[in-house]
Design an enzyme around this catalytic site. Structure first.
Site, PDB file in Angstrom:
ATOM      1  N   LYS A  53     -29.398 -30.863  -3.198  1.00  0.00           N
ATOM      2  CA  LYS A  53     -28.685 -30.984  -1.856  1.00  0.00           C
ATOM      3  C   LYS A  53     -28.804 -32.294  -1.284  1.00  0.00           C
ATOM      4  CE  LYS A  53     -27.188 -26.426  -1.289  1.00  0.00           C
ATOM      5  NZ  LYS A  53     -27.265 -25.075  -0.807  1.00  0.00           N
TER       6      LYS A  53
ATOM      7  N   ARG B   1     -30.859 -20.863  -7.347  1.00  0.00           N
ATOM      8  CA  ARG B   1     -29.505 -21.489  -7.687  1.00  0.00           C
ATOM      9  C   ARG B   1     -29.716 -22.894  -8.140  1.00  0.00           C
ATOM     10  NH1 ARG B   1     -25.070 -23.311  -5.199  1.00  0.00           N
ATOM     11  NH2 ARG B   1     -23.136 -22.438  -5.590  1.00  0.00           N
TER      12      ARG B   1
HETATM   13  N1  HH2 Z   1     -24.982 -23.538  -1.814  1.00  0.00           N
HETATM   14  C1  HH2 Z   1     -23.705 -23.677  -1.990  1.00  0.00           C
HETATM   15  C2  HH2 Z   1     -22.732 -22.829  -2.311  1.00  0.00           C
HETATM   16  N2  HH2 Z   1     -23.158 -21.588  -2.233  1.00  0.00           N
HETATM   17  N3  HH2 Z   1     -24.727 -19.951  -2.164  1.00  0.00           N
HETATM   18  C3  HH2 Z   1     -25.626 -19.480  -1.636  1.00  0.00           C
HETATM   19  N4  HH2 Z   1     -26.058 -18.100  -1.890  1.00  0.00           N
HETATM   20  N5  HH2 Z   1     -26.724 -20.276  -1.465  1.00  0.00           N
HETATM   21  C4  HH2 Z   1     -26.446 -21.846  -1.264  1.00  0.00           C
HETATM   22  O1  HH2 Z   1     -27.613 -22.466  -0.962  1.00  0.00           O
HETATM   23  C5  HH2 Z   1     -25.382 -22.058  -1.816  1.00  0.00           C
HETATM   24  C6  HH2 Z   1     -24.303 -21.151  -2.002  1.00  0.00           C
HETATM   25  C7  HH2 Z   1     -23.398 -25.332  -1.944  1.00  0.00           C
HETATM   26  O2  HH2 Z   1     -23.721 -25.890  -3.271  1.00  0.00           O
HETATM   27  P1  HH2 Z   1     -22.599 -26.009  -4.559  1.00  0.00           P
HETATM   28  O3  HH2 Z   1     -22.164 -24.734  -4.882  1.00  0.00           O
HETATM   29  O4  HH2 Z   1     -23.258 -27.114  -5.574  1.00  0.00           O
HETATM   30  O5  HH2 Z   1     -21.404 -27.158  -3.726  1.00  0.00           O
HETATM   31  P2  HH2 Z   1     -19.999 -26.872  -3.125  1.00  0.00           P
HETATM   32  O6  HH2 Z   1     -20.148 -25.962  -1.707  1.00  0.00           O
HETATM   33  O7  HH2 Z   1     -19.745 -28.240  -2.465  1.00  0.00           O
HETATM   34  O8  HH2 Z   1     -19.335 -26.234  -3.934  1.00  0.00           O
END
Ligand code: HH2
Length: 273
Positions: A214, A249
Site C-alpha cells: 500500500k 491479506r
Molecule cells: N484492501 C484492498 C481491497 N480490499 N479488503 C480488506 N478487507 N482489507 C483491505 O485492506 C483491502 C481490501 C485494496 O487493495 P487491492 O485489492 O490490492 O487493490 P484494488 O482495490 O486497487 O483492487
C-alpha cells in the site's frame, strides 16, 4: 463459515480480476491468468484467495454488477472446484450471491455490509464476513480524511457494525473486522491504527489486516513503487501479527507465510505450517 487456523495467522492471497487495481491491475484480467495465479497462491500456502472484480484504490470508478460478475465468477468457480477457500471482495449482494452459489465461503466487504440485502444474504448462507472500515468512498476518500481519534473511532464503528450485523442474523463466530488501512486515512492515521491494533483485537473479533504494497509504505520508503514494497509489507504484517492480527491479506503469499511462521515461533507456541 471458514475455520481460521490456530497458532498462526491465515494468509489471504489477493487476486484482482480488474484492469485498474493499484498493484496488479490488468495482470489477471483474463480468467486463465487469474485462475493460474490463484492456483499458484494455493501452492505457495494461501489459506484463502480473495477475488475482487472492482478496484477500490483511491480515485477508482465503480463498475456495474454485470461487469463485476463476468470478471469474478469464472475464477471463483474454477478455484473453488480445486479446493481453494475463496473469499469474494465485493459490496454487491448480486455478486456475493452468485459467488457463494459458485463455492465462495467468505464475503469481504470494504463497505462493512452497509447494504441490507447483502447482510441478510450472509446471514442466510452462514458464510464468514469481513467488515472493513472506510471513511468516505474510494473516489474521494484520500482528499482530506479527518478523525478526532482514529483508533477509537474505527474500533467504535466496527464494533457497532458487527453488532448490527449480528442482529441481522450473522453469527458472532463468522464476523471478522478490519481497520481498512489506506481507506480514508493519512499516513499518520494508518500508523496509529497499526501501532494500536491490539485495541481492536481486544474487541473479540478476528482482525484482518491489509497492508500489502500500500501507498503508506511507498511514502515511508521514499516513493518506491508498489512492486517494490515487499520488505515494508512484511515488516508491517509481522508487527500486526504481534498485536493480534489473525488474517493477513497479501499479494506475496509465500513470503507472507514464511514471515508469519517465523514471527509466530518468536511470539510463542508451536510451529504451524
Ligand atoms: N484492501 C484492498 C481491497 N480490499 N479488503 C480488506 N478487507 N482489507 C483491505 O485492506 C483491502 C481490501 C485494496 O487493495 P487491492 O485489492 O490490492 O487493490 P484494488 O482495490 O486497487 O483492487
Amino acid at each position: 463459515m471458514f475455520e481460521l487456523p490456530l497458532g498462526r495467522p491465515a494468509i489471504m492471497g489477493v487476486l484482482n480480476v480488474t484492469p485498474d487495481s493499484f498493484s496488479d491491475g490488468g495482470e489477471f484480467l483474463a480468467p486463465e491468468a487469474a485462475i493460474a495465479h490463484g492456483l499458484q497462491m494455493q501452492e505457495h500456502g494461501a489459506d484463502i484467495v480473495d477475488i475482487g472484480g472492482e478496484s477500490t484504490r483511491p480515485g477508482a470508478s465503480p463498475v456495474t454488477e454485470e461487469d463485476e460478475l463476468s470478471r469474478v465468477l469464472p475464477v471463483v468457480e474454477a478455484l473453488a472446484a480445486k479446493g481453494v477457500a475463496v473469499s469474494v471482495d465485493t459490496s454487491k449482494a448480486g455478486v456475493a450471491r452468485r459467488a457463494l452459489d459458485s463455492g465462495a465461503v467468505i464475503v469481504n466487504d470494504v463497505k462493512a455490509l452497509s447494504d441490507l440485502e447483502l447482510r441478510s444474504l450472509c446471514a442466510d448462507r452462514g458464510c464468514s464476513v469481513c467488515l472493513m472500515h472506510m471513511q468516505g468512498e474510494p473516489r474521494t476518500m484520500q482528499l482530506d480524511p479527518q478523525y478526532e481519534d482514529v483508533v477509537v473511532e474505527v474500533r467504535e464503528f466496527l464494533v457497532a457494525r458487527a453488532m448490527e450485523v449480528e442482529e441481522a442474523g450473522v453469527r458472532h463466530e463468522s464476523i471478522w473486522v478490519d481497520p481498512g488501512i489506506g481507506f480514508g486515512k493519512t499516513l499518520e492515521h494508518n500508523l496509529a491504527l497499526l501501532r494500536h491494533l491490539d485495541r481492536l483485537a481486544e474487541a473479540g473479533y478476528p482482525v484482518l489486516i491489509g497492508v500489502s504494497r500500500k501507498s503508506f509504505l511507498g511514502k515511508l520508503l521514499g516513493d518506491v513503487p508498489a512492486a517494490d514494497r515487499l520488505e515494508g509489507t512484511l515488516a508491517a504484517q509481522v508487527l500486526a501479527q504481534s498485536k493480534g492480527a489473525r488474517i493477513l491479506r497479501s499479494h506475496d503469499v509465500r513470503e507472507a507465510k514464511r514471515a508469519a511462521i517465523v514471527a509466530q515461533a518468536i511470539l510463542g507456541g508451536p510451529t504451524v505450517h
